[in-house]
Design a protein around this motif. Structure first.
Motif, short mmCIF file in Angstrom:
data_model
loop_
_atom_site.label_atom_id
_atom_site.label_comp_id
_atom_site.label_asym_id
_atom_site.label_seq_id
_atom_site.Cartn_x
_atom_site.Cartn_y
_atom_site.Cartn_z
N GLY A 29 -11.74 10.84 -9.06
CA GLY A 29 -12.37 11.70 -8.06
C GLY A 29 -11.52 11.95 -6.84
N ARG A 30 -10.26 12.31 -7.03
CA ARG A 30 -9.40 12.60 -5.89
C ARG A 30 -9.69 13.99 -5.35
N ALA A 31 -9.85 14.08 -4.05
CA ALA A 31 -10.09 15.37 -3.40
C ALA A 31 -8.81 16.18 -3.39
N ALA A 32 -8.94 17.50 -3.42
CA ALA A 32 -7.77 18.38 -3.42
C ALA A 32 -6.99 18.20 -2.12
N GLY A 33 -5.69 18.03 -2.27
CA GLY A 33 -4.83 17.87 -1.11
C GLY A 33 -4.68 16.45 -0.61
N SER A 34 -5.48 15.53 -1.10
CA SER A 34 -5.39 14.14 -0.66
C SER A 34 -4.35 13.40 -1.50
N PRO A 35 -3.69 12.38 -0.94
CA PRO A 35 -2.65 11.66 -1.69
C PRO A 35 -3.25 10.69 -2.70
N PHE A 36 -2.46 10.36 -3.70
CA PHE A 36 -2.83 9.30 -4.62
C PHE A 36 -2.50 7.96 -3.98
N GLN A 37 -3.43 7.01 -4.06
CA GLN A 37 -3.26 5.71 -3.40
C GLN A 37 -3.02 4.61 -4.43
N LEU A 38 -2.11 3.73 -4.07
CA LEU A 38 -1.83 2.55 -4.89
C LEU A 38 -1.83 1.34 -3.97
N ASN A 39 -2.75 0.43 -4.21
CA ASN A 39 -2.86 -0.80 -3.43
C ASN A 39 -2.63 -1.99 -4.33
N ALA A 40 -1.70 -2.86 -3.93
CA ALA A 40 -1.37 -4.04 -4.74
C ALA A 40 -1.38 -5.28 -3.86
N GLU A 41 -2.07 -6.30 -4.31
CA GLU A 41 -2.04 -7.62 -3.68
C GLU A 41 -1.42 -8.59 -4.68
N ILE A 42 -0.25 -9.12 -4.33
CA ILE A 42 0.50 -10.00 -5.23
C ILE A 42 0.62 -11.36 -4.56
N ARG A 43 0.06 -12.38 -5.20
CA ARG A 43 0.09 -13.74 -4.66
C ARG A 43 1.26 -14.52 -5.27
N TYR A 44 1.76 -15.48 -4.50
CA TYR A 44 2.85 -16.36 -4.95
C TYR A 44 2.27 -17.76 -5.15
N GLN A 75 0.85 -1.19 0.00
CA GLN A 75 0.00 0.00 0.00
C GLN A 75 0.89 1.24 0.00
N LEU A 76 0.58 2.16 -0.90
CA LEU A 76 1.39 3.37 -1.06
C LEU A 76 0.46 4.58 -1.19
N GLN A 77 0.83 5.64 -0.49
CA GLN A 77 0.12 6.91 -0.59
C GLN A 77 1.11 7.98 -1.03
N LEU A 78 0.88 8.52 -2.23
CA LEU A 78 1.80 9.47 -2.84
C LEU A 78 1.28 10.89 -2.66
N PRO A 79 2.00 11.75 -1.90
CA PRO A 79 1.52 13.13 -1.72
C PRO A 79 1.68 13.94 -3.00
N LEU A 80 0.71 14.82 -3.25
CA LEU A 80 0.70 15.65 -4.46
C LEU A 80 0.36 17.09 -4.10
N LYS A 81 0.78 17.98 -4.98
CA LYS A 81 0.38 19.37 -4.83
C LYS A 81 -1.08 19.53 -5.27
N PRO A 82 -1.76 20.61 -4.80
CA PRO A 82 -3.19 20.76 -5.16
C PRO A 82 -3.43 20.80 -6.66
N GLU A 83 -2.50 21.33 -7.43
CA GLU A 83 -2.72 21.44 -8.88
C GLU A 83 -2.29 20.19 -9.64
N GLU A 84 -1.70 19.21 -8.98
CA GLU A 84 -1.21 18.01 -9.65
C GLU A 84 -2.28 16.93 -9.70
N GLN A 85 -2.31 16.20 -10.81
CA GLN A 85 -3.20 15.07 -11.01
C GLN A 85 -2.38 13.89 -11.55
N VAL A 86 -2.85 12.69 -11.30
CA VAL A 86 -2.14 11.48 -11.74
C VAL A 86 -2.90 10.87 -12.91
#
Length: 279
Positions: free
Chosen positions: A235-250, A120-131
């Protein structure tokens, strides 16, 4: 002068013995060598003309805590990035974003081998930035132990893009083994037990995703993340981080290996160590 048969008497001679004798044992051994041993050899070799076979094994996989993340923040090529490599982070300058990362490996069946990685990763962004797109590299230590001892460093590549800016990317897949050639049936195979990413290099080319993936794909033994349905949430709210969630099975893997050696002869070790199923 003629001769006459005056008297005749037939003689019947019988030789009797018990069943448990050396002669009976000898006959039994001869029958076994004549009929049974060829059947056993044919059964254990699963056919005299098969050159390759397979077996199943769950690999021993460990996350190496080496990560490289690149996120495009505009359609004109602007991006932010982060990695676990200090040299690359120093080169990023204003494009560097330090995320919050949570990692957990689970052994769901309690057999001593990890079955699942939760990243799980939360990437901080500036208010004007979008992913608009995300590229993520994760490195692993990968081992096979049942037949030959295979030790290598591998990676999982996560990539997704969208014309609509996103707030979250969720992926769930399997880390699958890709074999271009069969593995040896015994011995140590550590040809690819080297770092996929050269973290000690001060040059930017060592961290270029294209160079890393191209060099990795030249190998005969790799892993690939099978993720058929990534979920891109908008629909990311202004000031909120971008989230990346990965579940990798072996998962359990089907390993290919040769039944004959380089001289064209069947290996007795591979025949005896392989478990065959009678259909």
């Amino acid at each position: 002068m003629a001769f006459y048969d005056v008297y005749s008497h037939p003689a019947l001679i019988r030789y009797k013995t018990s069943v448990c004798t050396k002669a009976t044992l000898f006959v039994f051994v001869v029958l076994c060598l004549t009929y049974i041993s060829p059947l056993l050899v044919a059964y254990r070799s699963h056919g005299f003309w098969i050159k390759r076979s397979t077996y199943e094994e769950q690999p021993v996989v460990r996350f190496q805590y080496q990560t490289l993340l690149v996120a495009a923040t505009s359609t004109q090529g602007d991006h932010v990035a982060w990695s676990t490599f200090p040299h690359l982070n120093n080169m990023l300058g204003a494009n560097l974003r330090i995320p919050s990362v949570s990692v957990r490996e689970d052994d769901q069946n309690q057999d001593g081998k990890a079955d699942l990685l939760v990243f799980q990763l939360q990437l901080p962004l500036k208010p004007e930035e979008q992913v608009y797109s995300v590229q993520l590299l994760l490195t692993f230590s990968y081992k096979l132990l049942r037949m030959s001892t295979v030790v290598m460093q591998s990676l999982a590549y996560v990539q997704h893009s969208s014309p609509v800016p996103g707030a979250k990317l969720s992926v769930s897949g399997d880390l699958r083994l890709v074999q271009r050639t069969p593995l040896p049936h015994r011995g140590l195979y550590d040809l690819y037990n080297v770092s996929v990413i050269d973290g000690s290099s001060p040059f930017a080319s060592a961290y270029d995703l294209g160079n890393i993936v191209r060099s990795y794909q030249e190998r005969n033994l790799t892993t690939v993340l099978s993720c058929p349905m990534p979920v891109w949430t908008v629909g990311r709210a202004a000031g909120s981080p971008f989230q990346l969630n990965a579940e990798i099975r072996y998962p359990m893997e089907v390993i290919r290996y040769p039944l004959i050696n380089a001289k064209g002869c069947y290996s007795l070790t591979s025949l005896l160590s392989h478990n065959y199923t009678l259909l």
